[in-house]
Design an enzyme around this catalytic site. Structure first.
Site, mmCIF file in Angstrom:
data_model
loop_
_atom_site.group_PDB
_atom_site.id
_atom_site.type_symbol
_atom_site.label_atom_id
_atom_site.label_comp_id
_atom_site.label_asym_id
_atom_site.label_seq_id
_atom_site.Cartn_x
_atom_site.Cartn_y
_atom_site.Cartn_z
ATOM 1 N N SER A 43 58.438 -11.969 -24.256
ATOM 2 C CA SER A 43 59.284 -11.083 -23.441
ATOM 3 C C SER A 43 58.419 -10.214 -22.533
ATOM 4 O O SER A 43 58.927 -9.573 -21.608
ATOM 5 C CB SER A 43 60.168 -10.205 -24.333
ATOM 6 N N ASP A 81 53.627 -14.809 -29.718
ATOM 7 C CA ASP A 81 54.512 -15.911 -29.322
ATOM 8 C C ASP A 81 53.721 -17.059 -28.706
ATOM 9 O O ASP A 81 52.874 -16.834 -27.840
ATOM 10 C CB ASP A 81 55.515 -15.414 -28.264
ATOM 11 N N LYS A 110 54.366 -17.268 -33.427
ATOM 12 C CA LYS A 110 55.815 -17.477 -33.529
ATOM 13 C C LYS A 110 56.210 -18.639 -32.607
ATOM 14 O O LYS A 110 55.734 -18.706 -31.465
ATOM 15 C CB LYS A 110 56.589 -16.205 -33.159
ATOM 16 N N GLU A 112 59.576 -20.934 -31.146
ATOM 17 C CA GLU A 112 61.036 -21.039 -30.992
ATOM 18 C C GLU A 112 61.522 -22.454 -31.293
ATOM 19 O O GLU A 112 60.839 -23.421 -30.957
ATOM 20 C CB GLU A 112 61.436 -20.682 -29.549
ATOM 21 N N GLU A 179 68.039 -14.511 -33.632
ATOM 22 C CA GLU A 179 68.411 -13.711 -32.454
ATOM 23 C C GLU A 179 69.845 -14.009 -32.022
ATOM 24 O O GLU A 179 70.215 -15.182 -31.804
ATOM 25 C CB GLU A 179 67.424 -14.014 -31.308
HETATM 26 O O1 KIV Z 1 59.599 -12.167 -27.141
HETATM 27 C C1 KIV Z 1 60.242 -11.365 -27.833
HETATM 28 O O2 KIV Z 1 60.271 -10.156 -27.582
HETATM 29 C C2 KIV Z 1 60.983 -11.875 -28.985
HETATM 30 C C3 KIV Z 1 61.869 -10.922 -29.718
HETATM 31 C C4 KIV Z 1 63.088 -10.664 -28.948
HETATM 32 C C5 KIV Z 1 62.160 -11.395 -31.080
HETATM 33 O O3 KIV Z 1 60.873 -13.020 -29.295
#
Ligand code: KIV
Length: 262
Positions: A43, A81, A110, A112, A179
């Site tokens: 994000s 991420d 992380k 997805e 989410e």
């Molecule tokens: O990238 C991010 O901020 C996220 C959160 C919304 C969990 O994946």
């Protein structure tokens, strides 16, 4: 916090708190808080770089922000991420991205999605890197989802999500972000899994909650989805402080002699 603390917290019915962080000065403040862990989320492409979606996050961006956050928050468990398509270009690209994020200072990555990532997740976990899953609204697939909407509202999609979550657990994920899904589904997934679920817009029954730091700090008054709570009004605070500085410069009230060198 370490990898085992996540499971322990769930077993002890203690909630887990996670916030995003992308930069060094915020990380320094977070390092002094009780928050359990930090997510360097993709994000950051939207919040820090002004893009309209997380599709624009690159490995270079993620690596730079992870390193800045690690320097500011040496004591926190940091999850980074895996950026857009880094898990879909083959094993070498994926593992190279994992290596870069971990060497930049992350403790875990992380990813997805579910079914198409299972083999990769297994491989990363076997290579010794903890993986957090992410189901429900997966922003990297925003164009396929047709916008930011609550996911898995009907029974068929809810069942798919539950079985996807189970597959992620079996593949070795240590936790899963859920989410924008209905509260009942958030609760159901949390009950069925041994590993903790961390919700954002997934109701109060998940094992933890995550928010984007700038969102909870109230930096953008125009962004107020139903799941968000502003814990401060920093938009007003920052605007007022900067205007105060401007006025003091105009009236020569700043700097005073005490703020000047002899
Ligand atoms: O990238 C991010 O901020 C996220 C959160 C919304 C969990 O994946």
């Amino acid at each position: 916090m370490n990898i085992h603390s996540f499971a322990r917290k769930k077993a002890d019915r203690q909630k887990i708190s996670m916030v995003t962080c992308y930069d060094h000065w915020s990380a320094k403040i977070l390092n002094e808080t009780d928050v359990d862990c930090i997510l360097v989320g993709d994000s950051l492409a939207v919040v820090m770089h002004g893009f309209d979606s997380t599709v624009h996050a690159t490995t270079e961006m993620m690596e730079m922000h992870v390193a800045a956050v690690r320097r500011g928050a040496p004591d926190k468990f940091i999850i980074a991420d895996m950026p857009f398509l880094s898990c879909s270009k083959g094993l070498v690209v994926a593992m190279d991205t994992v290596q870069r994020l971990m060497q930049a200072g992350a403790n875990a990555v992380k990813i997805e999605g579910d079914t198409h990532q299972i083999e990769l997740i297994r491989h990363i976990v076997e290579a010794g890197v903890p993986v957090m899953g992410h189901l429900g609204l997966t922003p990297q697939s925003i164009h396929n989802l047709g916008g930011h909407k609550v996911q898995a509202k009907d029974e068929e999609d809810a069942n798919k999500l539950i079985s996807g979550a189970k597959k992620l657990e079996d593949a070795g994920c240590f936790a899963i972000v859920l989410e924008c899904i209905p509260t009942k589904l958030g609760s159901c997934v949390a009950q069925r899994l041994q590993i903790p679920t961390i919700g954002i817009g997934a109701g109060p029954h998940t094992d933890g909650q995550v928010l984007v730091l700038q969102d909870l700090l109230g930096v953008n008054p125009d962004f107020m989805p139903k799941f968000l709570r502003h814990y401060a009004d920093n938009h007003t605070l920052i605007r007022q402080a900067v205007n105060h500085f401007h006025d003091d410069v105009m009236t020569q009230a700043f700097p005073s002699l005490a703020e000047s060198y002899r």
